[in-house]
Motif scaffolding. Structure first.
Motif, PDB file in Angstrom:
ATOM      1  N   GLU A   1       0.823  -1.212   0.000  1.00 49.59           N
ATOM      2  CA  GLU A   1       0.000   0.000   0.000  1.00 49.59           C
ATOM      3  C   GLU A   1       0.857   1.263   0.000  1.00 49.59           C
ATOM      4  N   SER A   2       1.917   1.265   0.787  1.00 46.81           N
ATOM      5  CA  SER A   2       2.779   2.440   0.863  1.00 46.81           C
ATOM      6  C   SER A   2       3.573   2.649  -0.422  1.00 46.81           C
TER       7      SER A   2
ATOM      8  N   ALA B   1       5.717  -9.032  -6.999  1.00 45.86           N
ATOM      9  CA  ALA B   1       5.062 -10.086  -6.226  1.00 45.86           C
ATOM     10  C   ALA B   1       4.848  -9.613  -4.798  1.00 45.86           C
ATOM     11  N   THR B   2       3.941 -10.298  -4.096  1.00 47.23           N
ATOM     12  CA  THR B   2       3.622  -9.915  -2.729  1.00 47.23           C
ATOM     13  C   THR B   2       3.114 -11.135  -1.962  1.00 47.23           C
ATOM     14  N   THR B   3       2.491 -10.894  -0.801  1.00 48.61           N
ATOM     15  CA  THR B   3       1.928 -11.974  -0.001  1.00 48.61           C
ATOM     16  C   THR B   3       0.408 -11.858   0.044  1.00 48.61           C
ATOM     17  N   ALA B   4      -0.226 -12.861   0.617  1.00 49.36           N
ATOM     18  CA  ALA B   4      -1.688 -12.907   0.694  1.00 49.36           C
ATOM     19  C   ALA B   4      -2.246 -11.687   1.419  1.00 49.36           C
ATOM     20  N   HIS B   5      -3.460 -11.301   1.029  1.00 50.00           N
ATOM     21  CA  HIS B   5      -4.214 -10.190   1.629  1.00 50.00           C
ATOM     22  C   HIS B   5      -3.707  -8.814   1.223  1.00 50.00           C
ATOM     23  N   SER B   6      -2.801  -8.733   0.271  1.00 50.98           N
ATOM     24  CA  SER B   6      -2.381  -7.428  -0.253  1.00 50.98           C
ATOM     25  C   SER B   6      -3.411  -7.006  -1.295  1.00 50.98           C
ATOM     26  N   ASP B   7      -4.418  -6.273  -0.858  1.00 52.18           N
ATOM     27  CA  ASP B   7      -5.569  -6.001  -1.709  1.00 52.18           C
ATOM     28  C   ASP B   7      -5.881  -4.522  -1.888  1.00 52.18           C
ATOM     29  N   TYR B   8      -4.951  -3.649  -1.503  1.00 53.33           N
ATOM     30  CA  TYR B   8      -5.193  -2.216  -1.693  1.00 53.33           C
ATOM     31  C   TYR B   8      -3.914  -1.540  -2.167  1.00 53.33           C
ATOM     32  N   PRO B   9      -4.068  -0.665  -3.209  1.00 55.84           N
ATOM     33  CA  PRO B   9      -5.277  -0.357  -3.973  1.00 55.84           C
ATOM     34  C   PRO B   9      -5.711  -1.535  -4.839  1.00 55.84           C
ATOM     35  N   ALA B  10      -6.753  -1.326  -5.639  1.00 57.26           N
ATOM     36  CA  ALA B  10      -7.322  -2.419  -6.431  1.00 57.26           C
ATOM     37  C   ALA B  10      -6.285  -3.107  -7.312  1.00 57.26           C
TER      38      ALA B  10
ATOM     39  N   ASP C   1      -8.987  -3.509   8.038  1.00 56.69           N
ATOM     40  CA  ASP C   1      -7.857  -3.374   7.114  1.00 56.69           C
ATOM     41  C   ASP C   1      -7.164  -2.027   7.270  1.00 56.69           C
ATOM     42  N   LYS C   2      -7.928  -1.011   7.599  1.00 56.19           N
ATOM     43  CA  LYS C   2      -7.344   0.325   7.730  1.00 56.19           C
ATOM     44  C   LYS C   2      -6.645   0.514   9.078  1.00 56.19           C
TER      45      LYS C   2
ATOM     46  N   THR D   1      -0.221   2.409   7.531  1.00 61.75           N
ATOM     47  CA  THR D   1      -0.207   3.247   6.333  1.00 61.75           C
ATOM     48  C   THR D   1      -0.874   4.587   6.622  1.00 61.75           C
ATOM     49  N   THR D   2      -0.803   5.494   5.666  1.00 61.21           N
ATOM     50  CA  THR D   2      -1.452   6.794   5.844  1.00 61.21           C
ATOM     51  C   THR D   2      -2.967   6.646   5.921  1.00 61.21           C
ATOM     52  N   ARG D   3      -3.501   5.626   5.254  1.00 65.73           N
ATOM     53  CA  ARG D   3      -4.947   5.401   5.261  1.00 65.73           C
ATOM     54  C   ARG D   3      -5.429   5.066   6.673  1.00 65.73           C
ATOM     55  N   MET D   4      -4.564   4.473   7.471  1.00 69.58           N
ATOM     56  CA  MET D   4      -4.890   4.137   8.845  1.00 69.58           C
ATOM     57  C   MET D   4      -5.307   5.371   9.629  1.00 69.58           C
ATOM     58  N   LEU D   5      -4.574   6.458   9.451  1.00 74.02           N
ATOM     59  CA  LEU D   5      -4.838   7.657  10.238  1.00 74.02           C
ATOM     60  C   LEU D   5      -6.202   8.260   9.910  1.00 74.02           C
TER      61      LEU D   5
END
Length: 281
Positions: free
Chosen positions: A35-36, A48-57, A250-251, A256-260
């Motif tokens: 996300e970052s 490549a990445t790991t499971a649950h990496s779903d943001y952004p689309a 998830d947030k 991430t910045t979306r968390m805030l």
């Protein structure tokens, strides 16, 4: 006009170096890292990445090479990444050691507190040749965080129970990510001094604390069907007064910045509860 040739050469070299970094092929081993990277404009570098990496689309289309429990070492080796960005405490330590043994370049994400989101953005910016974008985003994040810290610093404290998991009941404590969020919102966690960051607690232990607010992070605004059925205990102030809050899991759980942005909503909801109880006294 005189031109400093040394400055021109250094600038050109810097730009060439930056362009090179913008082409590095990256494997990002956690959703918050993915996300970052997208947030600073480096999403196209992720292979490549790991499971649950779903943001952004767009992240949903990335190749998956493992999960929190195990990494697919052979597949990672076949991809020949330039850099692997791993989560220090969220990836299997033995797998990370194997990757380093194969002489792959591994850089670690290891956020410990809310301010570290900005630090991580700056680190990723340098890594990918996008320092300008990363620094701007980091400064915006820190300014928003500082405003929230100042706004809620002197608010009357309110008793909060954080339901991280229900079977068995698990909550948060010490320096865990959600515990820092509770403190940011001016909440008091009865289990804050537990030995572990994410302790298991008994139902009776929870009920006797009489929380004024209950936080149940969920992927749905309607809550998780496996969450504790709080309506069974109408004597609990949070239940009696309908202060069962459901922030987006998830947030709030991703660094991430979306968390805030989600925590700002949560803090506002906690503040509504605070004002309600103040009026009752």
């Amino acid at each position: 006009m005189l031109i400093n040739i040394s400055w021109v050469n250094n600038t050109a070299a810097s730009e060439t170096h930056e362009t090179h970094r913008q082409k590095l092929r990256i494997i990002a081993l956690a959703p918050h890292i993915v996300e970052s990277l997208y947030a600073i404009g480096a999403g196209d570098q992720i292979i490549a990445t790991t499971a649950h990496s779903d943001y952004p689309a767009a992240a949903k289309d990335l190749l998956v090479v493992g999960n929190y429990a195990r990494l697919q070492i052979e597949k990672i080796l076949q991809l020949k990444p330039d850099i692997i960005v791993a989560w220090k405490t969220g990836n299997p330590a033995d797998d990370l050691a194997r990757l380093e043994k194969y002489q792959l370049k591994v850089v670690y994400s290891n956020p410990q507190n809310l301010e570290d989101v900005a630090t991580e953005l700056q680190m990723l910016g340098k890594l990918t040749g996008r320092s300008q974008q990363a620094n701007t985003l980091a400064e915006q994040y820190l300014a928003k965080l500082a405003f929230m810290q100042q706004h809620y610093a002197n608010q009357q404290k309110i008793k909060v129970f954080y339901e991280l998991w229900s079977r068995p009941i698990r909550t948060v404590a010490q320096n865990s990510w959600p515990q820092q969020q509770i403190e940011l919102c001016g909440g008091i966690n009865p289990f804050a001094d537990a030995k572990d960051d994410y302790p298991n607690v008994g139902l009776e232990q929870v009920l006797v604390t009489l929380p004024q607010v209950v936080i149940q992070p969920s992927k749905s605004t309607k809550g998780d069907p496996d969450s504790l059925p709080w309506s069974q205990w109408p004597h609990i102030p949070a239940v009696k007064n309908n202060f069962i809050l459901h922030p987006d899991a998830d947030k709030v759980h991703r660094m991430t910045t979306r968390m805030l942005d989600e925590i700002k909503i949560l803090c506002d909801q906690v503040n509504v509860a605070r004002q309600f109880y103040q009026q009752q006294n």
